[in-house]
Design a protein around this motif. Structure first.
Motif: not given
Length: 670
Positions: A619-632
């Motif tokens: 993934x590039x946006x974000x590079x590391x998907x944290x637990x608060x993210x629901x898109x990538x």
């Protein structure tokens, strides 16, 4: 060494002068022998430079010429008068005062009486009967502390009335004497029509007027700009003083003298002057013989500074040096030779001072040498790659380079590039390119060479890779990582877990397998095997999913839901493709249960008709998907390929079950 008025001081034969370090010390100063301009020269084997110039002047004050009492000055009551001092020959700053009749009765300055410190003259705006008497000018030298007195000047009253202002003289009968008045007549030191003032100096303007009634003096700037707080008015406003003069203080100033009969005004301009200050200086420079030199220095100042150039303390004149050009602050020397080495100075100068910028020029002449940049004795390269061999000899002037393969001179081909700086590039190398390569460098002072051997190796292949696995807590597992490589290569293995290098606290070996005993939930995540050789680096990865014991992980137990124990998170849901290009896709999803421990991150996986099972993708946006993210945004997709996506959540316990797959979506064509 020191010079006086351009002549070297011979310290050996001068008992009054000696040096301490670089300082010149003079005892028993003598006006005739020690007056003049001094300059220090510092030198060593590399050259000489000059200090700025300094001068010694001797202050003195001669006596007034011997004479009888000065001629009497006749004046009418109510009129103004000027008593001239006429200072004797002197050097150094003077202070003027006047004695009335006899010492210690001195003239006190007020709105009616003023003593100019420019000329020494005494001004009385309106003469009164009490002013009649003898006046003696007292001159003090501030440096020598000498004091001399003039002969007395008698001041007497006349019986008729003479009104005098400038060149106009009006005689008025005596019976008008008591009623006579006169509008202000500006006199005093009004020579400030144009006054040059140096930066940070103290500027004093004098203005005084004769008149009856006694005029009042005031100052203003015609531009309307108010005076700053630092400006001082002294001696009943007869003196305007500007300390620490700056550029914003320059401009027009106006003195106004006024009484009830009228007013008079005089104005003058103060111009800003400053000694030179550097804007651009020269720096130490090394050039190869036969190269060209260009130096430029720049300074500001007012008046605009002029420039000169010194070499080893001697003035440079372009007309007598064929290779040298001097234009203002620029110095050019073409085709440098060894005799051009030395210390150079650029001098910027105006009437307020001078500044010096110094730098060393080193002209280098040497045969080529590879002592600091030899070729590697053995250079390994993978078959099919591009090889770069750099030829970087130290040489002055720069050396001409050629390459040999074995004993044959190397020529340009479609695969072989010879760059102007001596670098050799070989594209798409094969076994036939393996050989000894020699770079030969040459200039007029000599020749040097360096040799290295090029070894072409077969590409390294990963023969056994780890695969994505699911395992129960407490079990053990081996993640394989095996390769086939050229025996000439040195190989090392390393493993990373969730982006962090694993420290095995042992030396790497040629065996790349990773064993994990008694697996815990925290061991779930992404494992990457990295293979490093002399010529390349490869990697392969796998996802390890760790599950708890079936009895408490089963939906019927409901332990996680009751938060009696923390478990890996539940599967995310509703994975959808919001936007897709030929190489990227924008994904969104909804979270599953966190099962008693907050979700710390998500891993995105993809599957195509050309892959074996699900693969983790970047993934590039974000590079590391944290637990608060629901898109990538996933990247690195292939064009015109049908993709499915799913998402795996993780927490501190481990990785959860993957989400249902998204609808199949094809990337755009490229």
């Amino acid at each position: 060494r020191w010079s006086l008025n351009g002549t070297l001081i011979d310290l050996g034969s001068d008992y009054r002068r000696h040096m301490s370090g670089g300082s010149l010390i003079i005892r028993n100063l003598d006006k005739d022998q020690d007056s003049g301009m001094y300059q220090c020269t510092a030198f060593n084997t590399l050259g000489s430079i000059l200090s700025r110039r300094a001068s010694i002047h001797f202050a003195y004050l001669d006596s007034f010429k011997t004479q009888s009492v000065r001629s009497a000055v006749n004046v009418r009551e109510g009129q103004g008068v000027v008593l001239l001092c006429g200072a004797p020959p002197h050097s150094g700053e003077l202070i003027f005062a006047w004695i009335f009749n006899e010492y210690p009765y001195s003239v006190q300055q007020d709105s009616r009486r003023f003593i100019s410190q420019e000329t020494g003259s005494l001004y009385i705006a309106k003469v009164e009967p009490s002013d009649v008497g003898n006046y003696t000018c007292v001159v003090n030298n501030t440096v020598t502390k000498q004091k001399v007195l003039s002969s007395p000047t008698p001041l007497v009253l006349r019986s008729d009335v003479e009104i005098h202002c400038g060149s106009l003289t009006i005689m008025i009968p005596l019976f008008y004497r008591l009623a006579s008045t006169m509008r202000p007549c500006l006199i005093g030191n009004m020579s400030w029509n144009s006054v040059p003032a140096a930066k940070e100096s103290v500027v004093k303007l004098e203005c005084f007027a004769l008149g009856n009634p006694v005029p009042e003096i005031s100052w203003r700037r015609p531009s309307g700009v108010p005076f700053p707080s630092k400006v001082k008015m002294k001696n009943s406003n007869a003196v305007l003083e500007i300390p620490n003069f700056q550029q914003e203080d320059a401009g027009m100033y106006e003195c106004i003298a006024e009484n009830r009969r009228g007013k008079n005004a005089a104005r003058g301009r103060i111009s800003y002057h400053a000694k030179p200050q550097w804007l651009q200086t020269i720096t130490d420079t090394a050039r190869s013989i036969e190269e060209n030199l260009f130096w430029e220095c720049k300074a500001n100042g007012k008046p605009k500074p002029s420039y000169s150039w010194l070499k080893n303390g001697e003035q440079m004149v372009a007309e007598v040096m064929a290779r040298v050009e001097i234009e203002n602050g620029a110095l050019s020397i073409t085709a440098l030779n060894l005799s051009d080495s030395g210390m150079y100075q650029c001098v910027a100068e105006n009437k307020h001072g001078s500044v010096y910028s110094s730098a060393q020029l080193m002209v280098l002449a040497s045969a080529p040498s590879f002592s600091r940049s030899p070729l590697k004795a053995l250079l390994k390269a993978r078959s099919g790659s591009e090889v770069t061999l750099e030829c970087k000899p130290q040489a002055s002037p720069p050396a001409i380079s050629l390459w040999k393969k074995g004993n044959e001179i190397l020529l340009r081909t479609e695969r072989i590039t010879l760059l102007p700086n001596g670098t050799l590039k070989i594209a798409n190398v094969t076994k036939q390119d393996a050989a000894s390569y020699t770079c030969i460098a040459k200039n007029q002072f000599g020749t040097a060479s360096t040799t290295g051997k090029l070894l072409i190796t077969e590409p390294t292949r990963i023969t056994m890779r780890p695969t994505n696995m699911e395992i129960i807590v407490g079990e053990s597992i081996v993640l394989p990582c095996q390769i086939a490589s050229d025996p000439a290569l040195d190989v090392s293995f390393s493993w990373a877990f969730n982006g962090q290098l694993i420290d095995f606290q042992r030396d790497d070996t040629v065996s790349g397998d990773l064993m994990i005993r008694n697996i815990q939930l925290s061991h779930g995540g992404k494992y990457v095997c990295v293979v490093d050789t002399d010529v390349e680096s490869l990697s392969t990865s796998a996802i390890l999913v760790v599950k708890g014991s079936p009895w408490w992980m089963s939906p019927e137990s409901n332990f996680c839901q009751l938060q009696l124990i923390s478990c890996p998170p539940g599967p995310p849901d509703k994975v959808s493709v919001e936007e897709i290009t030929d190489s990227t896709a924008q994904l969104s999803w909804t979270p599953g249960r966190d099962n008693g421990s907050p979700i710390t991150g998500y891993i995105v996986q993809a599957r195509t008709p050309f892959t074996v099972g699900w693969q983790v993708i970047d993934t590039a946006v974000p590079e590391v998907v944290n637990g608060n993210m629901l898109t990538a945004t996933v990247v690195g997709l292939n064009a015109w390929v049908e993709y499915e996506f799913r998402v795996v959540a993780q927490n501190v316990v481990g990785l959860g079950e993957p989400s249902p797959a998204s609808a199949k979506t094809r990337t755009e064509d490229a």
